[in-house]
Design a protein around this motif. Structure first.
Motif, PDB file in Angstrom:
ATOM      1  N   ASP A   1      -9.319   3.546   5.918  1.00 39.95           N
ATOM      2  CA  ASP A   1      -9.012   2.750   4.724  1.00 39.95           C
ATOM      3  C   ASP A   1      -9.983   1.592   4.559  1.00 39.95           C
ATOM      4  OD1 ASP A   1      -6.924   4.465   4.272  1.00 39.95           O
ATOM      5  OD2 ASP A   1      -5.394   3.148   5.112  1.00 39.95           O
ATOM      6  N   TRP A   2     -10.368   0.953   5.672  1.00 44.70           N
ATOM      7  CA  TRP A   2     -11.384  -0.103   5.608  1.00 44.70           C
ATOM      8  C   TRP A   2     -12.671   0.445   4.997  1.00 44.70           C
ATOM      9  CZ3 TRP A   2     -11.492  -5.267   6.606  1.00 44.70           C
ATOM     10  CH2 TRP A   2     -10.453  -5.833   7.337  1.00 44.70           C
TER      11      TRP A   2
ATOM     12  N   ALA B   1     -12.344   1.175   1.314  1.00 49.66           N
ATOM     13  CA  ALA B   1     -12.333  -0.041   0.499  1.00 49.66           C
ATOM     14  C   ALA B   1     -13.743  -0.598   0.320  1.00 49.66           C
ATOM     15  CB  ALA B   1     -11.421  -1.090   1.139  1.00 49.66           C
TER      16      ALA B   1
ATOM     17  N   SER C   1       0.830  -1.200   0.000  1.00 47.26           N
ATOM     18  CA  SER C   1       0.000   0.000   0.000  1.00 47.26           C
ATOM     19  C   SER C   1       0.865   1.251   0.000  1.00 47.26           C
ATOM     20  CB  SER C   1      -0.922   0.011   1.227  1.00 47.26           C
ATOM     21  OG  SER C   1      -1.825  -1.064   1.196  1.00 47.26           O
TER      22      SER C   1
ATOM     23  N   TYR D   1     -15.676   1.603  -2.066  1.00 47.16           N
ATOM     24  CA  TYR D   1     -15.273   1.378  -3.455  1.00 47.16           C
ATOM     25  C   TYR D   1     -15.930   0.122  -4.022  1.00 47.16           C
ATOM     26  CZ  TYR D   1     -12.427  -0.292  -7.317  1.00 47.16           C
ATOM     27  OH  TYR D   1     -12.015  -0.792  -8.521  1.00 47.16           O
TER      28      TYR D   1
END
Length: 231
Positions: free
Chosen positions: A22-23, A26, A6, A29
Motif C-alpha cells: 500500500d505504501w 500510494a 481504508s 499514485y
C-alpha cells in the motif's frame, strides 16, 4: 488496508506485506499526478509504520526525504524484549487465530495495547496512557488479529536500512521500551544522510503533549529544508 477509513476485510487484520504494498501504491499514485512535483515526495511514519518507512525508503531511491519516528526497526529485538512468559501467554491466542484463518473463520482478536500480564500485542505499565490515546484518537480501535505478531516479529527493516539514499530523520525517545532507541540508531549507522533527534520521554509520549509538539516541529523543519533545497 483493513484499518481506519481504508478499505479491506476483515477489519483490524494486520499484514506487513500488504501494508508495504500500500505504501508503494500510494507513492506510485502521487508520482503519476500531473499537479505534484515527483521530486518532492517524502515519507513519514511512526512506530510500526516508522519501520515501514525504513523498508520503503531502502527500496525507493526517488524520495526527497523520510522521517521515521520511534521506528519499529527489528522484530527480533521486540520478540526478545517481550520475554518468554509473554510468548507463552500469547501462544494460545496465536494458534487459535491461525486455525480460524485456515478454516475460513473471522480472525481471533487481541488487544493492541494493554497492561503487562495480559494477552496483548504491546504491553505498557502506564495506566494513564490508554485514556490519553482514546481522547486524541476517539475512533481508534484497540484490536488486532493475534497471528499478526508472527509477521511483526519477522519484520526486520534494519537489515535493509543501509540501502536508504534519501535524507532520513530518525526521531527517538530515551525511555522507549516498545521500539528501543539503540536498535534504531544501529539501523541508521553508515547512511549517507542521517539526522537523529532525541527527546526525553516514553514511546507513546510522542503522540501527545510537549514531546509531540517538539517532535512535530522538528520533523516539519526537516521536510521544509529538503523540499526547498530540491524545489
Amino acid at each position: 488496508r483493513h484499518f481506519g477509513s481504508s478499505d479491506g476485510q476483515p477489519r483490524q487484520a494486520l499484514s506487513v506485506r500488504r501494508q508495504l504494498e500500500d505504501w508503494s501504491a500510494a507513492v506510485g499514485y502521487i508520482r503519476g499526478r500531473g499537479d505534484i512535483d515527483p521530486r518532492l515526495i517524502g515519507l513519514w511514519g511512526s512506530s510500526a509504520s516508522g519501520g515501514q518507512v525504513l523498508a520503503i525508503a531502502a527500496r525507493d531511491h526517488g524520495l526527497a526525504a523520510a522521517v521515521a519516528q520511534a521506528p519499529y526497526a527489528d522484530g527480533f529485538s521486540l520478540a526478545r524484549a517481550a520475554g518468554l512468559r509473554h510468548h507463552m501467554r500469547m501462544a494460545p491466542a496465536i494458534l487459535r487465530d491461525v486455525l480460524r484463518s485456515a478454516t475460513g473463520q473471522p480472525p481471533y482478536y487481541i488487544d493492541g495495547l494493554g497492561p503487562p500480564g495480559q494477552p496483548t500485542a504491546v504491553s505498557t505499565r502506564f495506566p494513564d496512557l490508554y485514556d490519553r490515546l482514546v481522547e486524541n484518537a476517539p475512533n481508534w480501535v484497540n484490536k488486532v488479529n493475534a497471528r499478526s505478531l508472527i509477521e511483526l516479529y519477522r519484520f526486520r527493516p534494519i537489515r535493509d536500512a543501509a540501502r536508504i539514499r534519501c535524507p532520513l530523520l530518525v526521531v527517538l525517545v530515551y525511555r522507549d521500551l516498545v521500539a528501543p532507541a539503540s536498535v534504531s540508531m544501529k539501523a541508521a549507522e553508515g547512511l549517507p544522510y542521517i539526522e537523529l533527534a532525541l527527546f526525553q520521554g516514553r514511546h507513546f509520549d510522542l503522540y501527545t503533549g510537549n514531546v509531540y509538539e517538539r517532535a512535530v516541529h522538528t520533523e516539519i523543519r526537516f521536510f521544509t529544508h529538503h523540499f526547498e533545497r530540491l524545489g
